[in-house]
Design an enzyme around this catalytic site. Structure first.
Site, PDB file in Angstrom:
ATOM      1  N   THR A 118       0.843  -1.199   0.000  1.00 51.66           N
ATOM      2  CA  THR A 118       0.000   0.000   0.000  1.00 51.66           C
ATOM      3  C   THR A 118       0.877   1.248   0.000  1.00 51.66           C
ATOM      4  OG1 THR A 118      -1.716  -1.193   1.173  1.00 51.66           O
ATOM      5  CG2 THR A 118      -1.811   1.215   1.293  1.00 51.66           C
ATOM      6  N   CYS A 141      25.570   6.342   7.022  1.00 54.47           N
ATOM      7  CA  CYS A 141      25.227   4.927   6.866  1.00 54.47           C
ATOM      8  C   CYS A 141      26.401   3.994   7.144  1.00 54.47           C
ATOM      9  CB  CYS A 141      24.675   4.661   5.476  1.00 54.47           C
ATOM     10  SG  CYS A 141      23.267   5.688   5.116  1.00 54.47           S
TER      11      CYS A 141
HETATM   12  N1  PMP Z   1      22.917   6.838  -1.854  1.00 62.73           N
HETATM   13  C1  PMP Z   1      23.550   7.942  -1.435  1.00 62.73           C
HETATM   14  C2  PMP Z   1      24.586   8.568  -2.334  1.00 62.73           C
HETATM   15  C3  PMP Z   1      23.253   8.504  -0.201  1.00 62.73           C
HETATM   16  O1  PMP Z   1      23.890   9.594   0.207  1.00 62.73           O
HETATM   17  C4  PMP Z   1      22.273   7.882   0.612  1.00 62.73           C
HETATM   18  C5  PMP Z   1      21.924   8.438   1.981  1.00 62.73           C
HETATM   19  N2  PMP Z   1      23.019   8.640   2.814  1.00 62.73           N
HETATM   20  C6  PMP Z   1      21.630   6.727   0.122  1.00 62.73           C
HETATM   21  C7  PMP Z   1      21.983   6.238  -1.112  1.00 62.73           C
HETATM   22  C8  PMP Z   1      20.594   5.998   0.921  1.00 62.73           C
HETATM   23  O2  PMP Z   1      19.452   6.783   1.127  1.00 62.73           O
HETATM   24  P1  PMP Z   1      18.334   6.328   2.161  1.00 62.73           P
HETATM   25  O3  PMP Z   1      19.020   6.134   3.470  1.00 62.73           O
HETATM   26  O4  PMP Z   1      17.369   7.453   2.174  1.00 62.73           O
HETATM   27  O5  PMP Z   1      17.746   5.069   1.690  1.00 62.73           O
END
Ligand code: PMP
Length: 375
Positions: free
Chosen positions: A241, A329
């Site tokens: 959804t 990340c």
């Molecule tokens: N690709 C790049 C180049 C990013 O900078 C990021 C976020 N840091 C992402 C992918 C992943 O994005 P999201 O965490 O919003 O899924």
């Protein structure tokens, strides 16, 4: 708090929130339901946002597939393409400085027996022309190269790369997450067959993004094995959804970014120039910039403060200023991006990323620099 971590995420624009609220309160219908107005209103809002996101690249609305963000889009495209088109030619090529949501997928595929090529970058972190040519000679199924880097802002000429891939029948994907909203991205040639982006990097909500899946040169939809199976939403590419309020917020953020795109680019360039100038003026002996200072996403500054420890510095500043050591990340590991451009561990450990938004001000930069001098 002065916020200089806009590559990690951005502050939501109040106009985006205002656009979203009716879809949380009154317009709560499921856009896949039929026959009654509540559902149709939701469906209309989703389609209006789809058209707005499509405008970012000058593509067709039905080439926009809503996902939970760029991580999911990267997973969908890499896994989907390799599963659908892998066949006997089982190779995937990615640059060495991609985001973890590309590199981890590549590693996972490698573990499952797929051949993966990692394309070298030059000392700025830009994909190396000779390395790319050698990669194309091996004829991978898919090449994935980011448009702009999230740690240094360094840009790749993805238009030319996509064309070279197309000439050889190789599919091309770019992670456009950091570029969208900061630079011109439209119109984009069909040879850039796949793109990924997230709304929260352009003052939109978190948890929503898109995979752009372009039709082929004959206008035929590109087939892709889905990651998520179910009710067949999003043209069967991504079931579940739809998150209508988030999609509406994404559409509004895209509209606002497009309306002021040139102005935003110039503003970011001015802010970046001011910051660089001040840092060099105040700390001529210890400041060194990583990556390229031209041909980059404006507003992302990666800088070494030689002789300092980046984590200690960021912690010291953390009550008043938000900045980072690199990607949110993979923040616990030393940056693979800075490693790939040849920095030593000591240099990496003295580097910080300051990432600006057009909402930042010259006064905020001056206050930050004054605070650094006092420390
Ligand atoms: N690709 C790049 C180049 C990013 O900078 C990021 C976020 N840091 C992402 C992918 C992943 O994005 P999201 O965490 O919003 O899924």
């Amino acid at each position: 708090m002065i916020y200089f971590d806009n590559s990690a995420t951005t502050k939501i624009d109040p106009r985006v929130v205002d656009a979203m609220l009716p879809y949380l309160y009154e317009e709560y219908g499921n856009p896949s339901s039929k026959y009654y107005s509540l559902a149709m209103h939701a469906k209309d809002a989703v389609e209006a946002s789809r058209a707005q996101v499509a405008k970012l690249f000058g593509c067709d609305s039905d080439e926009v597939i809503f996902t939970s963000g760029a991580t999911e889009s990267n997973n969908l495209i890499l896994k989907g393409v390799m599963e659908t088109y892998g066949g006997k030619k089982h190779s995937l090529a990615v640059s060495k400085v991609e985001h973890s949501s590309i590199l981890e997928v590549a590693g996972y595929m490698e573990q499952r027996g797929m051949e993966v090529m990692y394309i070298n970058v030059d000392s700025y972190g830009r994909v190396d022309e000779t390395a790319l040519a050698a990669t194309l000679d091996i004829e991978p199924v898919l090449v994935s190269v980011q448009w702009g880097n999230n740690e240094t802002g360094v840009l790749n000429d993805i238009r030319s790369m996509a064309k070279r891939c197309e000439e050889r029948g190789i599919l091309f994907h770019t992670d456009a997450t950091q570029v969208v909203g900061k630079l011109e991205t439209s119109p984009l040639e069909r040879s850039v067959r796949f793109l990924s982006l997230s709304a929260h990097k352009l003052h939109g909500p978190k948890g929503i993004g898109a995979a752009i899946i372009r039709k082929d040169e004959l206008g035929i939809k590109t087939k892709l094995a889905p990651l998520i199976h179910g009710g067949g939403q999003e043209y069967n590419y991504r079931s579940g959804t739809l998150s209508v309020h988030n999609i509406v917020g994404f559409g509004k953020a895209a509209e606002l970014a497009l309306l002021r795109q040139e102005e935003i680019t110039i503003r970011l360039q001015e802010l970046e120039e001011h910051l660089r100038h001040k840092l060099v003026e105040l700390f001529p002996d210890i400041v060194r910039f990583n990556g390229d200072v031209t041909n980059k996403i404006p507003g992302i500054v990666n800088v070494q403060f030689r002789g300092t420890n980046n984590e200690l510095l960021i912690k010291k500043l953390s009550d008043r200023y938000a900045l980072s050591t690199g990607s949110a990340c993979s923040s616990s590991k030393p940056s693979h991006v800075l490693h790939s451009i040849g920095l030593t561990l000591n240099e990496i450990r003295s580097s910080v990323r300051i990432s600006l938004s057009h909402m930042n001000t010259i006064e905020e930069i001056d206050s930050f620099c004054a605070f650094l001098t006092a420390k």
